[in-house]
Write a protein that holds these residues in place. Structure first.
Motif, mmCIF file in Angstrom:
data_model
loop_
_atom_site.group_PDB
_atom_site.id
_atom_site.type_symbol
_atom_site.label_atom_id
_atom_site.label_comp_id
_atom_site.label_asym_id
_atom_site.label_seq_id
_atom_site.Cartn_x
_atom_site.Cartn_y
_atom_site.Cartn_z
ATOM 1 N N PRO A 121 0.800 -1.236 0.000
ATOM 2 C CA PRO A 121 0.000 0.000 0.000
ATOM 3 C C PRO A 121 0.827 1.278 0.000
ATOM 4 O O PRO A 121 0.370 2.316 -0.472
ATOM 5 N N GLU A 122 2.033 1.224 0.533
ATOM 6 C CA GLU A 122 2.882 2.418 0.576
ATOM 7 C C GLU A 122 3.915 2.438 -0.545
ATOM 8 O O GLU A 122 4.677 3.390 -0.681
ATOM 9 N N ALA A 123 3.926 1.389 -1.346
ATOM 10 C CA ALA A 123 4.924 1.285 -2.419
ATOM 11 C C ALA A 123 4.424 1.983 -3.678
ATOM 12 O O ALA A 123 3.234 2.244 -3.848
ATOM 13 N N SER A 124 5.343 2.270 -4.557
ATOM 14 C CA SER A 124 4.997 2.888 -5.836
ATOM 15 C C SER A 124 5.205 1.888 -6.968
ATOM 16 O O SER A 124 5.946 0.896 -6.815
ATOM 17 N N ALA A 125 4.538 2.127 -8.073
ATOM 18 C CA ALA A 125 4.708 1.276 -9.251
ATOM 19 C C ALA A 125 6.103 1.474 -9.828
ATOM 20 O O ALA A 125 6.691 2.550 -9.716
ATOM 21 N N THR A 126 6.633 0.422 -10.436
ATOM 22 C CA THR A 126 7.980 0.463 -11.003
ATOM 23 C C THR A 126 7.912 0.635 -12.520
ATOM 24 O O THR A 126 7.315 -0.175 -13.223
ATOM 25 N N ARG A 127 8.513 1.700 -13.008
ATOM 26 C CA ARG A 127 8.557 1.956 -14.447
ATOM 27 C C ARG A 127 9.566 1.022 -15.101
ATOM 28 O O ARG A 127 10.693 0.865 -14.619
ATOM 29 N N VAL A 128 9.156 0.379 -16.197
ATOM 30 C CA VAL A 128 10.042 -0.528 -16.935
ATOM 31 C C VAL A 128 9.919 -0.265 -18.423
ATOM 32 O O VAL A 128 8.871 0.184 -18.914
ATOM 33 N N LEU A 129 10.990 -0.543 -19.136
ATOM 34 C CA LEU A 129 10.975 -0.503 -20.592
ATOM 35 C C LEU A 129 10.715 -1.906 -21.126
ATOM 36 O O LEU A 129 11.073 -2.912 -20.492
ATOM 37 N N TRP A 185 10.527 -19.589 -17.990
ATOM 38 C CA TRP A 185 9.354 -19.432 -17.131
ATOM 39 C C TRP A 185 8.351 -20.559 -17.354
ATOM 40 O O TRP A 185 7.138 -20.335 -17.381
ATOM 41 N N GLY A 186 8.875 -21.779 -17.462
ATOM 42 C CA GLY A 186 7.987 -22.936 -17.583
ATOM 43 C C GLY A 186 7.148 -22.936 -18.837
ATOM 44 O O GLY A 186 6.063 -23.519 -18.868
ATOM 45 N N PHE A 187 7.631 -22.276 -19.898
ATOM 46 C CA PHE A 187 6.915 -22.167 -21.164
ATOM 47 C C PHE A 187 5.540 -21.528 -20.977
ATOM 48 O O PHE A 187 4.560 -21.905 -21.644
ATOM 49 N N CYS A 188 5.480 -20.555 -20.057
ATOM 50 C CA CYS A 188 4.258 -19.810 -19.765
ATOM 51 C C CYS A 188 4.548 -18.317 -19.751
ATOM 52 O O CYS A 188 5.685 -17.911 -19.491
ATOM 53 N N PRO A 189 3.530 -17.487 -19.940
ATOM 54 C CA PRO A 189 3.687 -16.072 -19.633
ATOM 55 C C PRO A 189 3.935 -15.880 -18.139
ATOM 56 O O PRO A 189 3.521 -16.708 -17.319
ATOM 57 N N VAL A 190 4.603 -14.793 -17.782
ATOM 58 C CA VAL A 190 4.893 -14.481 -16.383
ATOM 59 C C VAL A 190 4.159 -13.201 -16.024
ATOM 60 O O VAL A 190 4.109 -12.256 -16.813
ATOM 61 N N SER A 191 3.562 -13.164 -14.832
ATOM 62 C CA SER A 191 2.708 -12.042 -14.462
ATOM 63 C C SER A 191 3.516 -10.815 -14.061
ATOM 64 O O SER A 191 4.667 -10.910 -13.626
ATOM 65 N N ALA A 192 2.881 -9.656 -14.194
ATOM 66 C CA ALA A 192 3.507 -8.406 -13.772
ATOM 67 C C ALA A 192 3.834 -8.429 -12.287
ATOM 68 O O ALA A 192 4.868 -7.905 -11.867
ATOM 69 N N GLU A 193 2.978 -9.035 -11.482
ATOM 70 C CA GLU A 193 3.228 -9.122 -10.041
ATOM 71 C C GLU A 193 4.473 -9.949 -9.740
ATOM 72 O O GLU A 193 5.290 -9.571 -8.898
ATOM 73 N N THR A 194 4.616 -11.082 -10.436
ATOM 74 C CA THR A 194 5.802 -11.927 -10.251
ATOM 75 C C THR A 194 7.064 -11.168 -10.629
ATOM 76 O O THR A 194 8.080 -11.229 -9.925
ATOM 77 N N LEU A 195 7.015 -10.446 -11.731
ATOM 78 C CA LEU A 195 8.183 -9.692 -12.171
ATOM 79 C C LEU A 195 8.497 -8.546 -11.219
ATOM 80 O O LEU A 195 9.667 -8.243 -10.971
ATOM 81 N N ALA A 196 7.476 -7.903 -10.658
ATOM 82 C CA ALA A 196 7.709 -6.830 -9.682
ATOM 83 C C ALA A 196 8.413 -7.380 -8.451
ATOM 84 O O ALA A 196 9.367 -6.761 -7.945
ATOM 85 N N ARG A 197 7.976 -8.538 -7.979
ATOM 86 C CA ARG A 197 8.631 -9.159 -6.817
ATOM 87 C C ARG A 197 10.056 -9.568 -7.154
ATOM 88 O O ARG A 197 10.978 -9.375 -6.351
ATOM 89 N N HIS A 198 10.238 -10.141 -8.333
ATOM 90 C CA HIS A 198 11.571 -10.599 -8.721
ATOM 91 C C HIS A 198 12.540 -9.435 -8.852
ATOM 92 O O HIS A 198 13.694 -9.510 -8.389
ATOM 93 N N LEU A 199 12.078 -8.357 -9.449
ATOM 94 C CA LEU A 199 12.935 -7.172 -9.599
ATOM 95 C C LEU A 199 13.266 -6.587 -8.230
ATOM 96 O O LEU A 199 14.409 -6.159 -8.004
ATOM 97 N N ALA A 200 12.311 -6.588 -7.320
ATOM 98 C CA ALA A 200 12.575 -6.092 -5.969
ATOM 99 C C ALA A 200 13.599 -6.969 -5.262
ATOM 100 O O ALA A 200 14.484 -6.457 -4.543
ATOM 101 N N GLU A 201 13.509 -8.279 -5.449
ATOM 102 C CA GLU A 201 14.486 -9.194 -4.837
ATOM 103 C C GLU A 201 15.875 -8.969 -5.396
ATOM 104 O O GLU A 201 16.870 -9.003 -4.666
ATOM 105 N N LEU A 202 15.957 -8.768 -6.709
ATOM 106 C CA LEU A 202 17.259 -8.498 -7.317
ATOM 107 C C LEU A 202 17.852 -7.204 -6.778
ATOM 108 O O LEU A 202 19.059 -7.135 -6.489
ATOM 109 N N SER A 203 17.022 -6.197 -6.615
ATOM 110 C CA SER A 203 17.499 -4.897 -6.109
ATOM 111 C C SER A 203 17.952 -5.021 -4.669
ATOM 112 O O SER A 203 18.970 -4.427 -4.274
#
Length: 207
Positions: A121-129, A185-203
């Motif tokens: 709730p206090e986080a902001s959306a992450t801009r990506v290219l 990604w298991g031959f599937c599309p990956v969700s925006a939520e999953t990618l947001a979490r993954h990018l946060a973990e990498l950061s």
């Protein structure tokens, strides 16, 4: 409604089963690969969802492959890759965009900007290219199509192109890129939520 990302489906590309150990281990024939990719897509994507396809939907816009597009759920947007007939790097590629639109893509573009959802709730959306190509790196020995790669100005990048070569990589400038190609990604599309979490973990791992 959920937003999804994927890349490098390569529908109809039989030789990829020989070139890619990951793809060859998963599928025996190109028909099996096509049907598997469709089933996997539809197992996670709902009709009201949006899917960004970051290039290489098939090999050169063959009619038989484009005919599979209506079987895939959701609103589909294509960011063209070097194997798509409508790619800007193909001579007269722009003339083929209408074919991809008529087949069922809601839009076709060369790159895009979007945001991944906030993780709290206090986080902001992450801009990506969004681009088919990473800032750097390739599935070959040298980086191809340099003139079509976006400039690294510190914005995280979602991309495809490199197949199983790597799933994520940080540039020399410290910017993360994530490969959304199906091979990682298991031959599937990956969700925006999953990618947001993954990018946060990498950061966070950067310290």
């Amino acid at each position: 409604m959920t937003t999804w990302f994927t890349s490098d489906l390569h529908f109809g590309h039989a030789r990829l089963l020989e070139l890619s150990p990951v793809r060859g281990a998963a599928f025996t024939t190109v028909a099996e690969m096509n049907e598997g990719l469709i089933a996997n897509w539809n197992s996670v994507v709902a009709a009201e969802d949006t899917v960004w396809v970051l290039g290489d939907f098939d090999m050169h816009g063959k009619a038989a492959s484009l005919a599979l597009l209506p079987r895939l759920k959701g609103t589909k947007i294509l960011v063209s890759g070097n194997h798509d007939a409508c790619w800007a790097g193909v001579r007269d590629g722009w003339k083929h965009r209408s074919r991809y639109l008529e087949a069922g893509f809601a839009a076709v573009m060369d790159f895009a900007v979007t945001k991944l959802p906030p993780l709290g709730p206090e986080a902001s959306a992450t801009r990506v290219l969004l681009s088919h190509f990473p800032y750097a790196g390739d599935s070959h020995d040298e980086d191809r199509h340099a003139q079509f790669r976006l400039r690294d100005e510190g914005v995280p990048l979602l991309h495809g192109h490199v197949h199983e070569a790597f799933r994520e990589r940080r540039t020399s400038e410290g910017t993360w890129g994530i490969n959304v190609g199906v091979d990682h990604w298991g031959f599937c599309p990956v969700s925006a939520e999953t990618l947001a979490r993954h990018l946060a973990e990498l950061s966070r791992a950067d310290g």
